[in-house]
Design a protein around this motif. Structure first.
Motif, PDB file in Angstrom:
ATOM      1  N   LEU A 173       0.834  -1.205   0.000  1.00 44.09           N
ATOM      2  CA  LEU A 173       0.000   0.000   0.000  1.00 44.09           C
ATOM      3  C   LEU A 173       0.868   1.255   0.000  1.00 44.09           C
ATOM      4  O   LEU A 173       0.629   2.191  -0.773  1.00 44.09           O
ATOM      5  N   GLY A 174       1.884   1.274   0.849  1.00 40.04           N
ATOM      6  CA  GLY A 174       2.780   2.423   0.915  1.00 40.04           C
ATOM      7  C   GLY A 174       3.512   2.648  -0.388  1.00 40.04           C
ATOM      8  O   GLY A 174       3.604   3.783  -0.882  1.00 40.04           O
ATOM      9  N   PHE A 175       4.028   1.582  -0.978  1.00 37.89           N
ATOM     10  CA  PHE A 175       4.747   1.690  -2.243  1.00 37.89           C
ATOM     11  C   PHE A 175       3.844   2.256  -3.335  1.00 37.89           C
ATOM     12  O   PHE A 175       4.234   3.174  -4.073  1.00 37.89           O
ATOM     13  N   LEU A 176       2.632   1.701  -3.470  1.00 36.38           N
ATOM     14  CA  LEU A 176       1.726   2.133  -4.530  1.00 36.38           C
ATOM     15  C   LEU A 176       1.292   3.590  -4.361  1.00 36.38           C
ATOM     16  O   LEU A 176       1.186   4.338  -5.343  1.00 36.38           O
ATOM     17  N   LEU A 177       1.065   4.008  -3.126  1.00 37.33           N
ATOM     18  CA  LEU A 177       0.681   5.397  -2.880  1.00 37.33           C
ATOM     19  C   LEU A 177       1.818   6.362  -3.214  1.00 37.33           C
ATOM     20  O   LEU A 177       1.605   7.406  -3.841  1.00 37.33           O
ATOM     21  N   ILE A 178       3.023   6.011  -2.807  1.00 38.90           N
ATOM     22  CA  ILE A 178       4.181   6.858  -3.102  1.00 38.90           C
ATOM     23  C   ILE A 178       4.387   6.957  -4.605  1.00 38.90           C
ATOM     24  O   ILE A 178       4.641   8.039  -5.149  1.00 38.90           O
ATOM     25  N   LEU A 228      11.520  10.191   0.864  1.00 36.07           N
ATOM     26  CA  LEU A 228      11.950  10.180   2.273  1.00 36.07           C
ATOM     27  C   LEU A 228      10.750  10.276   3.216  1.00 36.07           C
ATOM     28  O   LEU A 228      10.680   9.571   4.221  1.00 36.07           O
ATOM     29  N   MET A 229       9.812  11.142   2.876  1.00 40.67           N
ATOM     30  CA  MET A 229       8.606  11.297   3.690  1.00 40.67           C
ATOM     31  C   MET A 229       7.773  10.024   3.661  1.00 40.67           C
ATOM     32  O   MET A 229       7.255   9.569   4.693  1.00 40.67           O
ATOM     33  N   GLY A 230       7.642   9.417   2.460  1.00 42.34           N
ATOM     34  CA  GLY A 230       6.873   8.180   2.338  1.00 42.34           C
ATOM     35  C   GLY A 230       7.491   7.045   3.124  1.00 42.34           C
ATOM     36  O   GLY A 230       6.780   6.245   3.747  1.00 42.34           O
ATOM     37  N   ALA A 231       8.810   6.969   3.098  1.00 42.24           N
ATOM     38  CA  ALA A 231       9.504   5.917   3.845  1.00 42.24           C
ATOM     39  C   ALA A 231       9.227   6.048   5.335  1.00 42.24           C
ATOM     40  O   ALA A 231       9.012   5.046   6.028  1.00 42.24           O
ATOM     41  N   LYS A 232       9.188   7.280   5.816  1.00 42.01           N
ATOM     42  CA  LYS A 232       8.937   7.511   7.242  1.00 42.01           C
ATOM     43  C   LYS A 232       7.482   7.197   7.606  1.00 42.01           C
ATOM     44  O   LYS A 232       7.214   6.529   8.605  1.00 42.01           O
ATOM     45  N   VAL A 233       6.561   7.687   6.779  1.00 40.73           N
ATOM     46  CA  VAL A 233       5.133   7.504   7.065  1.00 40.73           C
ATOM     47  C   VAL A 233       4.732   6.029   7.026  1.00 40.73           C
ATOM     48  O   VAL A 233       3.976   5.557   7.882  1.00 40.73           O
ATOM     49  N   PHE A 234       5.251   5.282   6.057  1.00 43.51           N
ATOM     50  CA  PHE A 234       4.846   3.886   5.870  1.00 43.51           C
ATOM     51  C   PHE A 234       5.838   2.878   6.464  1.00 43.51           C
ATOM     52  O   PHE A 234       5.716   1.679   6.228  1.00 43.51           O
ATOM     53  N   GLY A 235       6.792   3.379   7.224  1.00 45.09           N
ATOM     54  CA  GLY A 235       7.711   2.478   7.929  1.00 45.09           C
ATOM     55  C   GLY A 235       8.603   1.657   7.021  1.00 45.09           C
ATOM     56  O   GLY A 235       8.909   0.498   7.329  1.00 45.09           O
ATOM     57  N   ILE A 236       9.023   2.247   5.909  1.00 43.97           N
ATOM     58  CA  ILE A 236       9.941   1.551   4.998  1.00 43.97           C
ATOM     59  C   ILE A 236      11.359   1.948   5.379  1.00 43.97           C
ATOM     60  O   ILE A 236      11.755   3.108   5.207  1.00 43.97           O
ATOM     61  N   GLN A 237      12.120   1.001   5.889  1.00 48.22           N
ATOM     62  CA  GLN A 237      13.421   1.328   6.466  1.00 48.22           C
ATOM     63  C   GLN A 237      14.560   0.567   5.804  1.00 48.22           C
ATOM     64  O   GLN A 237      14.369  -0.500   5.220  1.00 48.22           O
ATOM     65  N   LYS A 238      15.732   1.157   5.926  1.00 45.03           N
ATOM     66  CA  LYS A 238      16.952   0.527   5.449  1.00 45.03           C
ATOM     67  C   LYS A 238      17.359  -0.549   6.452  1.00 45.03           C
ATOM     68  O   LYS A 238      17.227  -0.367   7.660  1.00 45.03           O
ATOM     69  N   LEU A 239      17.827  -1.667   5.953  1.00 46.41           N
ATOM     70  CA  LEU A 239      18.265  -2.745   6.843  1.00 46.41           C
ATOM     71  C   LEU A 239      19.573  -2.368   7.527  1.00 46.41           C
ATOM     72  O   LEU A 239      20.532  -1.957   6.878  1.00 46.41           O
ATOM     73  N   ILE A 240      19.596  -2.493   8.839  1.00 50.32           N
ATOM     74  CA  ILE A 240      20.796  -2.145   9.618  1.00 50.32           C
ATOM     75  C   ILE A 240      21.364  -3.366  10.318  1.00 50.32           C
ATOM     76  O   ILE A 240      22.577  -3.607  10.319  1.00 50.32           O
ATOM     77  N   ASP A 241      20.466  -4.144  10.888  1.00 48.31           N
ATOM     78  CA  ASP A 241      20.882  -5.334  11.631  1.00 48.31           C
ATOM     79  C   ASP A 241      21.519  -6.370  10.696  1.00 48.31           C
ATOM     80  O   ASP A 241      20.973  -6.684   9.643  1.00 48.31           O
ATOM     81  N   ASP A 242      22.684  -6.877  11.087  1.00 45.90           N
ATOM     82  CA  ASP A 242      23.407  -7.842  10.246  1.00 45.90           C
ATOM     83  C   ASP A 242      22.596  -9.101   9.997  1.00 45.90           C
ATOM     84  O   ASP A 242      22.651  -9.689   8.908  1.00 45.90           O
ATOM     85  N   GLU A 243      21.839  -9.500  11.017  1.00 44.42           N
ATOM     86  CA  GLU A 243      21.025 -10.711  10.872  1.00 44.42           C
ATOM     87  C   GLU A 243      19.922 -10.505   9.842  1.00 44.42           C
ATOM     88  O   GLU A 243      19.650 -11.392   9.026  1.00 44.42           O
TER      89      GLU A 243
END
Length: 467
Positions: A173-178, A228-243
């Motif tokens: 949903l977030g991707f399509l809206l953005i 950037l705003m869409g990523a924040k609003v829809f919780g789309i984040q860059k992977l940080i944890d190695d696992e």
């Protein structure tokens, strides 16, 4: 009672329209918008809602003698008889939606979109933030060189495939809206990216390159901010944890881009046709003969070429066409046409002129942009852009005035305020429904308005600084 004259497109002269009639049809337009906002509660499809309003508008228009009947004069001077609602519809838009939809549907059978999606997914390493950037940039570019409807259909289809394979459908949903919001930003990039650009640009005498150099910096800024705003609003984040990175990489490594390819020959044919489709539709305005036939013809012609592969089962693709969307557009064009004859759009133009005033400056530039965006969110931005362009031209506005750009930016960005603000947002809503994601008319507005607000504020600031 004060009455004004409206031009009859059929060539029968002008006819008087009283203010009461104009105000009455304005009320009908508002009622239709409210019904669309309550679509979920009414349990009715968009095509039925707008279709009923189109019928009411046609009946009232006929009774009040404000819409033309009889023969229609063609550009070549010939006269033809046809139902009054036929010339009201922009059949070019209908053809683009129908043709590009079938073209994408058939091309997807070649495995091409799946192949591209998996390639991009692999390049992202399973990182959703990186994938969002890839698809966001692709949306802007496709919207600039094709049209926002085709861009939304292609990128939306790719997104559905990618996120499903990444087991991240909850982010769809977030991707399509953005992506839907970015189509209207991409539509600002060149003079031929959208019809309002062409109308206003030609009236103001803005060249192709001048348009590009003026619009490009804003498009870059607005794209970055929106992603950037869409990523924040829809919780789309860059992977940080190695696992998490290892898990995503492992999942991506298991993808096989050749999985969905049943016929290598058809896959290559599909790739060639997609490239040819993009090149031809992007250069439609300069190709001999094709420029007269239009992008709708290009879309339908390429759809026909692709259907040859499934010549014995073409009815399967016809059944898959979103007839609700097409019906909605046809009815909406009829409603807008009647509103033009009832001088509702002229009334809007008069209101805008009163708000802007006679002086060109920060106040006029800002108000005109906001007004154009607001009206474009609920009505067709093409007649609105044409009307405002005529108003500016009649007042002797200089070609380098920021007021022209207020209309261009407002007409395009206003499409991000509501699902009916632009064809691409409507396509996005259709895709959202196709993937069984819950989003009503009001829900779209609630999610989209913050983005549109930021984009419009950025546009105002940009024009005040560099206009």
């Amino acid at each position: 009672m004060l009455a004004v004259l409206a031009t009859d497109p059929s060539g029968h002269g002008a006819h008087a329209v009283s203010q009461n009639i104009t105000y009455g049809f304005t009320g009908i337009l508002i009622a239709m918008i409210l019904c669309l906002a309550l679509e979920e509660k009414l349990h009715a499809k968009k095509s039925l809602i707008v279709g009923l309003f189109a019928g009411v508008c046609m009946l009232l228009g006929g009774i009040l003698h404000i819409i033309p009947f009889g023969q229609v004069t063609l550009p070549n001077g010939h006269h033809v008889s046809m139902p009054v609602y036929i010339p009201a519809v922009d059949w070019g838009v209908i053809a683009i939606i129908l043709g590009s939809g079938i073209f994408v549907d058939v091309t997807s059978r070649s495995g091409l979109f799946t192949w591209i999606a998996i390639k991009l997914t692999k390049a992202s390493g399973g990182d959703l933030m990186r994938l969002l950037w890839y698809y966001g940039l692709m949306t802007v570019i496709f919207s600039a060189v094709l049209n926002n409807v085709t861009a939304m259909i292609i990128v939306g289809s790719l997104t559905g495939v990618s996120l499903k394979r990444l087991e991240q459908s909850d982010k769809l949903l977030g991707f399509l809206l953005i992506e839907a919001l970015l189509t209207n930003i991409g539509g600002l990039l060149t003079l031929i990216s959208s019809v309002p650009n062409i109308i206003v640009g030609q009236t103001a005498g803005i060249s192709f390159m001048a348009f590009f150099f003026k619009a490009a910096p804003f498009v870059v800024i607005a794209t970055i901010v929106t992603v950037l705003m869409g990523a924040k609003v829809f919780g789309i984040q860059k992977l940080i944890d190695d696992e998490e990175k290892e898990k995503a990489s492992s999942l991506v490594a298991g993808f096989d881009e050749n999985d969905g390819i049943d016929s290598p020959g058809f896959f290559k044919f599909g790739a060639i046709m997609l490239i040819a489709f993009i090149v031809v539709i992007a250069s439609t305005s300069v190709l001999p003969v094709v420029k007269d036939l239009g992008m709708g013809f290009v879309a339908l012609f390429f759809a026909s070429l692709m259907l040859i592969r499934y010549k014995h089962e073409v009815d399967e693709f016809y059944r898959a066409v979103d007839w609700d969307l097409l019906g909605f557009f046809v009815a909406l064009f009829v409603v807008i046409n009647v509103m033009e004859h009832a001088l509702v759009l002229d009334l809007i133009g008069q209101g805008v002129t009163a708000m802007v005033g006679s002086e060109e400056g920060p106040r006029g530039t800002s108000i005109l942009l906001v007004a154009a965006a607001g009206f474009s969110s609920v009505t067709d931005n093409i007649p609105l852009a044409a009307m405002l362009a005529k108003i500016l031209a009649s007042t002797g506005t200089a070609g380098d005035s920021s007021l022209w750009w207020s209309v261009i930016f407002g007409a395009n960005l206003g499409g991000n305020l509501t699902p009916i603000g632009s064809a691409s947002t409507l396509v996005a809503v259709t895709l959202i429904s196709k993937y069984k994601l819950n989003l009503s008319f009001a829900g779209f507005v609630k999610k989209a308005v913050p983005f549109a607000f930021v984009q419009i504020v950025l546009a105002i600031g940009y024009l005040l600084l560099f206009g």
